[in-house]
Design a protein around this motif. Structure first.
Motif, PDB file in Angstrom:
ATOM      1  N   PRO A   1      24.851  -5.434  51.620  1.00 46.92           N
ATOM      2  CA  PRO A   1      24.059  -4.357  51.025  1.00 46.92           C
ATOM      3  C   PRO A   1      22.568  -4.481  51.292  1.00 46.92           C
ATOM      4  O   PRO A   1      22.055  -5.533  51.652  1.00 46.92           O
ATOM      5  CB  PRO A   1      24.325  -4.540  49.536  1.00 46.92           C
ATOM      6  N   GLY A   2      21.874  -3.355  51.092  1.00 51.24           N
ATOM      7  CA  GLY A   2      20.413  -3.319  51.076  1.00 51.24           C
ATOM      8  C   GLY A   2      19.964  -2.557  49.838  1.00 51.24           C
ATOM      9  O   GLY A   2      20.756  -2.318  48.928  1.00 51.24           O
ATOM     10  N   THR A   3      18.715  -2.166  49.844  1.00 50.83           N
ATOM     11  CA  THR A   3      18.155  -1.551  48.647  1.00 50.83           C
ATOM     12  C   THR A   3      18.927  -0.312  48.202  1.00 50.83           C
ATOM     13  O   THR A   3      19.171  -0.118  47.008  1.00 50.83           O
ATOM     14  CB  THR A   3      16.690  -1.177  48.917  1.00 50.83           C
ATOM     15  N   SER A   4      19.326   0.518  49.173  1.00 53.72           N
ATOM     16  CA  SER A   4      19.983   1.772  48.788  1.00 53.72           C
ATOM     17  C   SER A   4      21.359   1.538  48.163  1.00 53.72           C
ATOM     18  O   SER A   4      21.945   2.461  47.603  1.00 53.72           O
ATOM     19  CB  SER A   4      20.089   2.714  49.995  1.00 53.72           C
TER      20      SER A   4
ATOM     21  N   MET B   1      21.822  -0.963  45.837  1.00 53.83           N
ATOM     22  CA  MET B   1      21.632  -1.884  44.716  1.00 53.83           C
ATOM     23  C   MET B   1      22.350  -1.441  43.444  1.00 53.83           C
ATOM     24  O   MET B   1      22.756  -2.276  42.650  1.00 53.83           O
ATOM     25  CB  MET B   1      20.131  -2.084  44.451  1.00 53.83           C
ATOM     26  N   HIS B   2      22.517  -0.143  43.238  1.00 51.06           N
ATOM     27  CA  HIS B   2      23.249   0.270  42.039  1.00 51.06           C
ATOM     28  C   HIS B   2      24.734  -0.010  42.155  1.00 51.06           C
ATOM     29  O   HIS B   2      25.384  -0.351  41.169  1.00 51.06           O
ATOM     30  CB  HIS B   2      22.984   1.750  41.727  1.00 51.06           C
TER      31      HIS B   2
ATOM     32  N   VAL C   1      25.847  -2.538  43.843  1.00 50.00           N
ATOM     33  CA  VAL C   1      25.888  -3.991  43.625  1.00 50.00           C
ATOM     34  C   VAL C   1      25.813  -4.292  42.128  1.00 50.00           C
ATOM     35  O   VAL C   1      26.598  -5.098  41.594  1.00 50.00           O
ATOM     36  CB  VAL C   1      24.734  -4.675  44.393  1.00 50.00           C
ATOM     37  N   ALA C   2      24.885  -3.628  41.440  1.00 56.50           N
ATOM     38  CA  ALA C   2      24.728  -3.897  40.003  1.00 56.50           C
ATOM     39  C   ALA C   2      25.990  -3.516  39.236  1.00 56.50           C
ATOM     40  O   ALA C   2      26.293  -4.117  38.198  1.00 56.50           O
ATOM     41  CB  ALA C   2      23.522  -3.129  39.468  1.00 56.50           C
TER      42      ALA C   2
ATOM     43  N   LEU D   1      29.041  -3.891  40.220  1.00 58.12           N
ATOM     44  CA  LEU D   1      30.212  -4.706  40.564  1.00 58.12           C
ATOM     45  C   LEU D   1      30.779  -5.438  39.346  1.00 58.12           C
ATOM     46  O   LEU D   1      31.993  -5.568  39.193  1.00 58.12           O
ATOM     47  CB  LEU D   1      29.853  -5.738  41.649  1.00 58.12           C
TER      48      LEU D   1
ATOM     49  N   HIS E   1      24.798  -0.613  54.717  1.00 64.83           N
ATOM     50  CA  HIS E   1      23.430  -0.159  54.449  1.00 64.83           C
ATOM     51  C   HIS E   1      23.009   0.883  55.483  1.00 64.83           C
ATOM     52  O   HIS E   1      22.643   0.547  56.603  1.00 64.83           O
ATOM     53  CB  HIS E   1      22.519  -1.387  54.498  1.00 64.83           C
TER      54      HIS E   1
ATOM     55  N   TRP F   1      22.925   6.246  41.419  1.00 66.32           N
ATOM     56  CA  TRP F   1      22.286   5.837  40.166  1.00 66.32           C
ATOM     57  C   TRP F   1      22.340   6.927  39.091  1.00 66.32           C
ATOM     58  O   TRP F   1      22.054   6.653  37.923  1.00 66.32           O
ATOM     59  CB  TRP F   1      20.864   5.351  40.407  1.00 66.32           C
TER      60      TRP F   1
END
Lengths: 553, 553
Positions: free
Chosen positions: B24-27, B29-30, B32-33, B35, B72, B166
């Motif tokens: 993953p990258g910044t886009s 991150m939600h 990832v959060a 998971l 990403h 998000w």
């Protein structure tokens, strides 16, 4: 009469292309076989296509001329896509030669058959062409080179079916005539000059080719004569800097800080640059960063001549003979202490940077202090991550070193980034390139820890954290590099690092230094970051403190 | 109410997806959060996207269920493209989640902006969708899973803009209902049966899902009852084989040999397979390989149920109770001698292959003898390079090991191939997977030396040869693997290799054995190759000799 591949190689040479970065397969075998018919063409084998494309990018950044790549069908192009994306965003000329099945073989949908053109369009929107006939191949190639080299530079993709390559009757062509770009027209120059003269705070934002000396000097004269601020875009394709050159403040990566940088600017004048936008979107934050009252004018588009336009503007402002501010020679001291940090690595680079070096910066979070510590170092070129697609640094270093064999290349790379194209080390070793790679091993995707907070994803559990964590096992990058034939060392103290860098610079050739450092951003709260994450060229500590006060709630 | 990412993860779990291979990258991150909100979902971090996509491919080959990938933007998808191509060609279900900029951010053309959909179309022609609204995201996800899992399996790509991820108001959905595929209709079955009964030499070509036991057994009954020959496609997605299962001769890689295999076949009956075509085109040679008089019939398309169709055919032929020929248990002896060769490595694998192993074969030229030496080994699954895009083996091994944690995975990889996705070793170490990777180090793109001759490019100079040569420096793959945390050893004799393999199999977990071997094809002339390059399952030496005589001028 030569076959298609032989005529194509002759045409590429006629067009001034002297290097081909290759990762061929069966469909490219005639091109490979033809290499020896073109003694002027250097062929550099890469073990992964992303290395080949990133090397072509780095080469063109330093020479202004494209290299060719040789890629194997749609899958090979796919593997090379990320670094071609960086080239596209950096307006860098590259000529891809992508082998394909023979034209008559496509109908059978063999294993490697795929739709190459759609993949190519992602990075070559301006030129994708599948050659159909051997007799016309070289005209197609001239068109590809012309597309790549015209202003602004771009990635051009020529798809070469195997039968067009092996067919008899190739006709080599002379290279294309590339028209030099025009400078901004007089009306535009006068309008910009009038705006500057009318007062208010103006800033010139330099990007692309406008970060070379021939643009920096007229821009600095304008700044000196008229009080105009000069900015550089966040991720320069190639920026000339150091002692004796005008210092330029880079637009920061963090949108929060860009707003501060641009806060008091009434007019932003673009020269081969775009108005700043946020790298990513964040909930509730704006994407377009100039404030509502900021007027944005274009002096010179990417298709125009930046130095010519700036020189004309300087004349219109009576600034031709103004004395530009130039960076004074200054080096930081040798880093001390027991614990190595990313900041100390950057300090040592500034302490030791040789004359006329090329710095490739893909250090991500660990490179925060690099600009500051090298601002007064001997003049050098800086290459950065133009498109945000990590895995660029080591391949770019290959291209830069081949483009400029007499100049030392120092590549600073994050551990996460390095692993995308780690195969580049083998080519660095094989070609005995004068590259010193410095890899920051902080065992994390450090910048993503910041981004996780910035996007507002705050409730973070162990599985999420594990996605940003490169522990378990910690990479041993020096060992990996040694496995590819690069002389390597792992260091953990400032002394060890500085000695290793001194040693590497004293013996030109391939070197890798693995710097064991803590994450540069660990323990920092977001509100303290802006004064760190911006470029700190020319930004005295007092300004940084002021910024910090402004950001803190 | 969950945000988009949380609802998406719940929907993926509801759809039976249990693993996500991430880079993953910044886009992202939600996602990832989120998971940690889905305990059923295992997240496996990969250091390069091609590892993530190849792992998802390997996982689905063994489970029949897709894994998700998390990539990403366009560059991440590009890096994952080659192994998605292999999945596409293998008809393997994969669900890509590709993060994108927020929908409103796209207009600003930020650094990482690119045209993701065009890239995705290369591998996901049947399903590419950019979700636009959080409330509809999960319906889009169900459609993606349904597309991936329907027959034939395919790669589905769901593009997930950051704001859709998000945004509040996600609505988790139940998983899709996947209709089981129908068997061939009765008219088709009767027509094929009539053709077989009418006499002439018939052969059944099994591909895709038709190489699992439930298809192999009815096919072998038909063979036993009716004298029909059984072939497998050249590069099986997943083939069950070994002692107690029907032996099947694979269609050879070399077109020259396929012509011989099919020479006396009057009717070729396809079951989830295509009529054989040449892997590449060669000057003056044909691409479509069945001879002009060969009738090609389709019993069962990839969208139909192969075992059901074959069982119906067996019934129509009165072959339901025929006794199928099954491979007898047989192992080669322990390899002897001083010099390690690729053949001896394959022999040792056959000598030691444990029960219920999974073999991943990306050995290219070095794996010529693998089929022969494992034909009578304990029953196992074989995974091969379905799309010809090298760099598949190590990632596939990750997926297979996660899919089947109780089964040993043995991956045989060429040195050239291994370097495309060498980063996979880190994930193997991190997840402590029971994978023994065997890398053949012959310091060359050995197969390309053959291909160079086959395409008729005969005048080969030193620059051309250098493009196929991995000397200077020779890779130290054991050292590279150790740098990524995999216990490794480099061996140069048959005894060392066999001992190393015994040791690795005795201690389940990550292992790498670097086998120093000469190129398997060195010194051979093309005309001697066909009997080596084909699959040698069931092909006695006398047949090989006959083939050799037929090919030699």
């Amino acid at each position: 009469m030569p076959n298609g591949a032989q005529a194509l190689l002759r045409t590429l040479v006629n067009s001034g292309i002297r290097v081909c970065f290759t990762n061929p397969g069966t469909s490219e075998m005639h091109f490979v076989a033809a290499l020896d018919s073109a003694p002027e063409m250097r062929a550099v084998l890469c073990l992964f296509e992303g290395v080949a494309t990133g090397a072509a990018d780095g080469y063109a950044r330093m020479t202004g001329m494209p290299a060719a790549t040789l890629l194997h069908l749609g899958c090979g192009l796919g593997n090379g896509l990320a670094n071609l994306h960086n080239a596209r965003k950096g307006k860098v000329p590259v000529v891809n030669i992508v082998g394909d099945h023979a034209t008559y073989h496509v109908q059978y949908d063999a294993q490697l058959q795929s739709d190459i053109e759609t993949v190519a369009r992602n990075v070559s929107p301006g030129f994708v062409w599948t050659s159909q006939v051997t007799s016309e191949l070289c005209r197609d190639a001239v068109a590809a080179v012309k597309a790549a080299c015209s202003w602004p530079g771009q990635v051009a993709t020529l798809i070469l079916p195997a039968d067009v390559s092996w067919g008899e009757g190739g006709v080599a062509e002379p290279g294309p005539v590339i028209e030099p770009p025009p400078a901004a027209d007089d009306a535009t120059v006068q309008a910009v000059a009038a705006t500057i003269k009318a007062g208010g705070r103006s800033a010139i934002l330099l990007g692309g080719t406008a970060l070379h000396e021939d643009s920096l000097l007229p821009a600095a004269r304008i700044a000196a004569a008229c009080g105009v601020k000069i900015f550089a875009e966040t991720f320069p394709t190639r920026m000339q800097r150091g002692a004796g050159l005008p210092p330029v403040e880079r637009i920061a990566y963090l949108a929060e800080m860009v707003s501060i940088q641009l806060k008091e600017i009434d007019t932003l004048i673009l020269v081969d640059a775009k108005a700043p936008v946020s790298f990513f979107a964040y909930p509730g934050k704006k994407s377009y960063l100039p404030h509502d009252g900021c007027r944005v004018m274009t002096l010179s588009t990417p298709a125009q001549c930046a130095p010519g336009s700036l020189t004309a503007l300087a004349a219109a402002l009576g600034a031709e003979t103004a004395t530009p501010l130039l960076s004074a020679p200054w080096r930081p001291g040798r880093p001390r202490g027991k614990k190595l940090t990313a900041e100390k690595v950057c300090k040592a680079v500034g302490h030791l940077l040789p004359e006329n070096a090329i710095i490739v910066d893909e250090a991500i979070s660990s490179g925060l202090m690099l600009s500051k510590f090298t601002a007064g170092a001997p003049r050098h070129d800086l290459i950065t991550l133009t498109g945000g697609a990590i895995g660029q640094g080591l391949p770019n270093a290959i291209g830069a070193a081949i483009a400029c064999p007499d100049r030392p290349v120092i590549a600073l790379i994050g551990d996460g980034s390095s692993m995308y194209t780690i195969q580049a080390l083998w080519t660095i070793a094989r070609e005995r390139l004068n590259v010193t790679a410095i890899i920051f091993n902080n065992a994390s995707y450090s910048v993503l820890n910041v981004e996780l907070e910035r996007v507002g994803a705050e409730e973070v559990g162990p599985k999420a954290k594990a996605q940003l964590d490169l522990h378990g096992p910690v990479l041993k990058l020096a060992q990996i590099a040694d496995g590819m034939g690069v002389r390597s060392t792992r260091v953990s103290t400032p002394d060890e690092f500085t000695n290793a860098l001194e040693g590497a610079l004293a013996r030109p050739g391939p070197h890798l230094i693995e710097a064991m450092v803590p994450p540069a951003l660990s323990g920092l709260k977001l509100k303290l970051l802006p004064h760190l994450l911006g470029s700190l060229d020319r930004m005295p500590l007092s300004v940084a403190r002021m910024l910090k006060r402004k950001i803190a709630p």
